[in-house]
Structures are given as structure tokens and as C-alpha cells.
Design a protein around this motif. Structure first.
Motif, PDB file in Angstrom:
ATOM      1  N   ASN A  72      26.874  41.344  40.766  1.00  0.00           N
ATOM      2  CA  ASN A  72      27.124  42.516  41.610  1.00  0.00           C
ATOM      3  C   ASN A  72      26.563  43.818  41.036  1.00  0.00           C
ATOM      4  O   ASN A  72      27.059  44.904  41.340  1.00  0.00           O
ATOM      5  CB  ASN A  72      28.642  42.661  41.853  1.00  0.00           C
ATOM      6  CG  ASN A  72      29.176  41.549  42.715  1.00  0.00           C
ATOM      7  OD1 ASN A  72      28.430  40.794  43.326  1.00  0.00           O
ATOM      8  ND2 ASN A  72      30.494  41.423  42.765  1.00  0.00           N
ATOM      9  N   LEU A  75      25.718  46.814  43.371  1.00  0.00           N
ATOM     10  CA  LEU A  75      26.765  47.485  44.137  1.00  0.00           C
ATOM     11  C   LEU A  75      27.311  48.714  43.416  1.00  0.00           C
ATOM     12  O   LEU A  75      27.447  48.725  42.182  1.00  0.00           O
ATOM     13  CB  LEU A  75      27.926  46.510  44.409  1.00  0.00           C
ATOM     14  CG  LEU A  75      27.583  45.261  45.213  1.00  0.00           C
ATOM     15  CD1 LEU A  75      28.793  44.350  45.317  1.00  0.00           C
ATOM     16  CD2 LEU A  75      27.069  45.642  46.605  1.00  0.00           C
ATOM     17  N   GLU A  80      32.471  50.545  51.105  1.00  0.00           N
ATOM     18  CA  GLU A  80      31.672  49.416  51.592  1.00  0.00           C
ATOM     19  C   GLU A  80      31.239  48.515  50.433  1.00  0.00           C
ATOM     20  O   GLU A  80      31.285  47.282  50.543  1.00  0.00           O
ATOM     21  CB  GLU A  80      30.442  49.919  52.350  1.00  0.00           C
ATOM     22  CG  GLU A  80      30.745  50.688  53.628  1.00  0.00           C
ATOM     23  CD  GLU A  80      31.201  52.128  53.388  1.00  0.00           C
ATOM     24  OE1 GLU A  80      31.782  52.711  54.324  1.00  0.00           O
ATOM     25  OE2 GLU A  80      30.988  52.651  52.269  1.00  0.00           O
ATOM     26  N   ASP A  81      30.813  49.129  49.338  1.00  0.00           N
ATOM     27  CA  ASP A  81      30.388  48.333  48.186  1.00  0.00           C
ATOM     28  C   ASP A  81      31.572  47.637  47.522  1.00  0.00           C
ATOM     29  O   ASP A  81      31.454  46.506  47.035  1.00  0.00           O
ATOM     30  CB  ASP A  81      29.659  49.217  47.169  1.00  0.00           C
ATOM     31  CG  ASP A  81      28.206  49.461  47.551  1.00  0.00           C
ATOM     32  OD1 ASP A  81      27.783  48.999  48.630  1.00  0.00           O
ATOM     33  OD2 ASP A  81      27.490  50.126  46.774  1.00  0.00           O
ATOM     34  N   ARG A  82      32.705  48.304  47.490  1.00  0.00           N
ATOM     35  CA  ARG A  82      33.901  47.665  46.936  1.00  0.00           C
ATOM     36  C   ARG A  82      34.278  46.435  47.768  1.00  0.00           C
ATOM     37  O   ARG A  82      34.646  45.385  47.228  1.00  0.00           O
ATOM     38  CB  ARG A  82      35.077  48.651  46.918  1.00  0.00           C
ATOM     39  CG  ARG A  82      34.994  49.713  45.835  1.00  0.00           C
ATOM     40  CD  ARG A  82      36.165  50.679  45.958  1.00  0.00           C
ATOM     41  NE  ARG A  82      36.128  51.746  44.992  1.00  0.00           N
ATOM     42  CZ  ARG A  82      36.636  51.679  43.769  1.00  0.00           C
ATOM     43  NH1 ARG A  82      37.200  50.570  43.356  1.00  0.00           N
ATOM     44  NH2 ARG A  82      36.567  52.719  42.960  1.00  0.00           N
ATOM     45  N   GLN A  83      34.168  46.577  49.082  1.00  0.00           N
ATOM     46  CA  GLN A  83      34.475  45.459  49.971  1.00  0.00           C
ATOM     47  C   GLN A  83      33.535  44.290  49.718  1.00  0.00           C
ATOM     48  O   GLN A  83      33.964  43.135  49.631  1.00  0.00           O
ATOM     49  CB  GLN A  83      34.377  45.915  51.428  1.00  0.00           C
ATOM     50  CG  GLN A  83      34.747  44.841  52.443  1.00  0.00           C
ATOM     51  CD  GLN A  83      34.665  45.352  53.866  1.00  0.00           C
ATOM     52  OE1 GLN A  83      33.752  46.094  54.230  1.00  0.00           O
ATOM     53  NE2 GLN A  83      35.626  44.970  54.694  1.00  0.00           N
ATOM     54  N   GLU A  84      32.237  44.570  49.589  1.00  0.00           N
ATOM     55  CA  GLU A  84      31.257  43.521  49.326  1.00  0.00           C
ATOM     56  C   GLU A  84      31.475  42.904  47.948  1.00  0.00           C
ATOM     57  O   GLU A  84      31.318  41.684  47.763  1.00  0.00           O
ATOM     58  CB  GLU A  84      29.839  44.074  49.460  1.00  0.00           C
ATOM     59  CG  GLU A  84      28.722  43.083  49.110  1.00  0.00           C
ATOM     60  CD  GLU A  84      28.686  41.841  49.993  1.00  0.00           C
ATOM     61  OE1 GLU A  84      27.976  40.888  49.641  1.00  0.00           O
ATOM     62  OE2 GLU A  84      29.381  41.815  51.044  1.00  0.00           O
ATOM     63  N   ASN A  85      31.847  43.721  46.978  1.00  0.00           N
ATOM     64  CA  ASN A  85      32.153  43.242  45.632  1.00  0.00           C
ATOM     65  C   ASN A  85      33.240  42.168  45.686  1.00  0.00           C
ATOM     66  O   ASN A  85      33.087  41.072  45.132  1.00  0.00           O
ATOM     67  CB  ASN A  85      32.608  44.422  44.770  1.00  0.00           C
ATOM     68  CG  ASN A  85      32.864  44.047  43.326  1.00  0.00           C
ATOM     69  OD1 ASN A  85      32.041  43.403  42.679  1.00  0.00           O
ATOM     70  ND2 ASN A  85      34.004  44.458  42.815  1.00  0.00           N
ATOM     71  N   ARG A  87      34.300  40.516  48.382  1.00  0.00           N
ATOM     72  CA  ARG A  87      33.885  39.375  49.205  1.00  0.00           C
ATOM     73  C   ARG A  87      33.119  38.357  48.374  1.00  0.00           C
ATOM     74  O   ARG A  87      33.383  37.144  48.437  1.00  0.00           O
ATOM     75  CB  ARG A  87      33.017  39.848  50.381  1.00  0.00           C
ATOM     76  CG  ARG A  87      32.680  38.732  51.385  1.00  0.00           C
ATOM     77  CD  ARG A  87      31.529  39.116  52.300  1.00  0.00           C
ATOM     78  NE  ARG A  87      30.246  39.185  51.587  1.00  0.00           N
ATOM     79  CZ  ARG A  87      29.522  38.107  51.254  1.00  0.00           C
ATOM     80  NH1 ARG A  87      29.944  36.880  51.558  1.00  0.00           N
ATOM     81  NH2 ARG A  87      28.367  38.251  50.613  1.00  0.00           N
ATOM     82  N   ARG A  88      32.166  38.855  47.587  1.00  0.00           N
ATOM     83  CA  ARG A  88      31.367  37.953  46.751  1.00  0.00           C
ATOM     84  C   ARG A  88      32.236  37.229  45.735  1.00  0.00           C
ATOM     85  O   ARG A  88      32.082  36.018  45.515  1.00  0.00           O
ATOM     86  CB  ARG A  88      30.267  38.738  46.025  1.00  0.00           C
ATOM     87  CG  ARG A  88      29.185  39.283  46.932  1.00  0.00           C
ATOM     88  CD  ARG A  88      28.110  39.989  46.118  1.00  0.00           C
ATOM     89  NE  ARG A  88      27.218  40.782  46.949  1.00  0.00           N
ATOM     90  CZ  ARG A  88      26.220  41.524  46.466  1.00  0.00           C
ATOM     91  NH1 ARG A  88      25.999  41.577  45.149  1.00  0.00           N
ATOM     92  NH2 ARG A  88      25.451  42.220  47.285  1.00  0.00           N
ATOM     93  N   GLU A  91      34.166  34.417  47.268  1.00  0.00           N
ATOM     94  CA  GLU A  91      33.350  33.222  47.494  1.00  0.00           C
ATOM     95  C   GLU A  91      33.092  32.473  46.180  1.00  0.00           C
ATOM     96  O   GLU A  91      33.116  31.232  46.143  1.00  0.00           O
ATOM     97  CB  GLU A  91      32.029  33.600  48.163  1.00  0.00           C
ATOM     98  CG  GLU A  91      32.161  34.135  49.580  1.00  0.00           C
ATOM     99  CD  GLU A  91      32.536  33.078  50.614  1.00  0.00           C
ATOM    100  OE1 GLU A  91      32.607  31.876  50.259  1.00  0.00           O
ATOM    101  OE2 GLU A  91      32.761  33.450  51.784  1.00  0.00           O
ATOM    102  N   ASP A 114      40.908  43.608  51.869  1.00  0.00           N
ATOM    103  CA  ASP A 114      39.949  42.813  51.103  1.00  0.00           C
ATOM    104  C   ASP A 114      40.644  41.659  50.386  1.00  0.00           C
ATOM    105  O   ASP A 114      40.134  40.530  50.353  1.00  0.00           O
ATOM    106  CB  ASP A 114      39.220  43.690  50.082  1.00  0.00           C
ATOM    107  CG  ASP A 114      38.339  44.734  50.743  1.00  0.00           C
ATOM    108  OD1 ASP A 114      38.076  44.611  51.952  1.00  0.00           O
ATOM    109  OD2 ASP A 114      37.926  45.686  50.051  1.00  0.00           O
TER     110      ASP A 114
END
Length: 200
Positions: A72, A75, A80-85, A87-88, A91, A114
Motif C-alpha cells: 500500500n 496510498l 478514500e485512501d484509508r478506505q482502500e488501505n 479494503r486491500r 482481502e 470499513d
């Protein structure tokens, strides 16, 4: 659905998660450590991991700072970046669970939504939210990385607890107050609760 998604087909693995658990002798799940910076998430996650390892459990820690050095590193810290962080990481944690590993994740993960999305990625009994509770005052006093001092000076924008919100868990599976427990006792308390749930 994009053209790319239409051309992607799930390939079943030749070794099942159930087979891995049988071989390893234990179930796999996620311990999701959440709390303010300086609350003790990483220290506690690693203490729990060490104890699990010494009991011959397959275990791994995904640490917020460490993951931002690689997976990451693209990011920032916007919402938005925290959310993607997260999410990844969700997974990746799911893959670890499928591999038979007890995975501990140490991330501030400040937003309830999140954390809920990660929970929904996993089956019932695979996600345990561990709220590492600690007051902002105490976290600032500890300030192991000097981040709060920088945030107070305006040198770090969107810093959780100062200029960005932290949404406390409403119903975590485990709550550990690191103002009351030292790390050793806190780690023991987590393992005891996991045993009570029949996971160890």
C-alpha cells in the motif's frame, strides 16, 4: 461489469481450507486490532502472535506501517485512501485465513464502515474485532513515533484523533484497555478469550 471482469473465472484450489486446518491442528481466523496511534496495537498483536507461535499455531501479523512500505505504498491518508488501505488488507487477511493462518492485523482502521466491510468478507467466526482502548491523552503522552507532536503542529494533515475522526467499535468481540493492562497480561487475556470461544 467490465470486459476484464467477464473474462475472469474463479479457479478452485486443489487443497481445501478444511484440509489445511486438519493438517495444522487449529482453525484460522482474523484478529483485527483497531485503536488510536500509540494505543499499543502492533505491540499487542505481536505479543499475541508470539504466544500463538509458541503453542505451535501458524500465525502472522499484518502491521499498518509495514504494509505501507510495500503493498500500500501508493496510498496516502485521505478518507478514500484509508478506505482502500483497509479494503486491500481485508482481502489479504482473507487469503491468510484460507491458507490456515491465524492472522493479526494492526491498523488504526478509524471508520466503522470499513471494518464492517472486512467482517463481511469473512465467514461467521472468522473475524474478531479487538478494540485496543486507550485515551487520546495517554496516546499523546506515549507518542512513540512523535506523530502527535507533529500533528499538533499541523505537520501531518488528517491525523486520526487530532484532525481526522476515530469511530470507536460499537460491539467488538474483545476489548483490551492498555491503560489498565500491561502487554503481557493483555496478550494472555486475548488468548484466554479465544480459548473460551473454542478456537484454541
Amino acid at each position: 461489469m467490465s470486459t476484464t471482469e467477464k473474462n475472469i473465472v474463479w479457479h478452485d484450489a486443489s487443497v481445501s481450507r478444511k484440509e489445511r486446518s486438519k493438517r495444522l491442528g487449529h482453525e484460522s481466523f482474523v484478529l483485527w486490532f483497531t485503536g488510536l496511534s500509540g494505543s499499543g496495537k502492533s505491540t499487542l498483536a505481536n505479543a499475541v502472535s508470539r504466544k500463538l507461535f509458541e503453542e505451535d499455531r501458524l500465525t502472522y501479523v499484518l502491521d499498518g506501517d509495514n504494509v505501507r512500505h510495500g503493498l500500500n505504498k501508493d496510498l496516502g491518508f485521505s478518507p478514500e485512501d484509508r478506505q482502500e488501505n483497509i479494503r486491500r488488507i481485508g482481502e489479504v487477511a482473507k487469503l491468510f485465513v484460507d491458507a490456515g493462518t491465524i492472522v493479526s492485523t494492526a491498523f488504526i482502521s478509524p471508520y466503522k464502515e470499513d471494518r464492517a466491510q472486512v467482517r463481511n468478507l469473512l465467514n461467521d467466526g472468522e473475524f474478531f474485532e479487538v478494540y485496543v482502548k486507550c485515551s487520546l491523552d495517554t496516546c499523546e503522552q506515549r507518542d512513540p513515533k512523535g506523530l502527535y507532536q507533529k500533528a499538533r503542529k499541523g505537520e501531518i494533515p488528517e491525523f486520526t484523533g487530532i484532525s481526522s475522526p476515530y469511530e470507536e467499535p460499537e460491539a467488538p468481540e474483545i476489548v483490551i484497555d492498555t491503560e489498565e493492562y500491561n502487554i503481557e497480561k493483555a496478550a494472555d487475556a486475548i488468548l484466554e478469550q479465544l480459548r473460551e470461544k473454542g478456537l484454541l
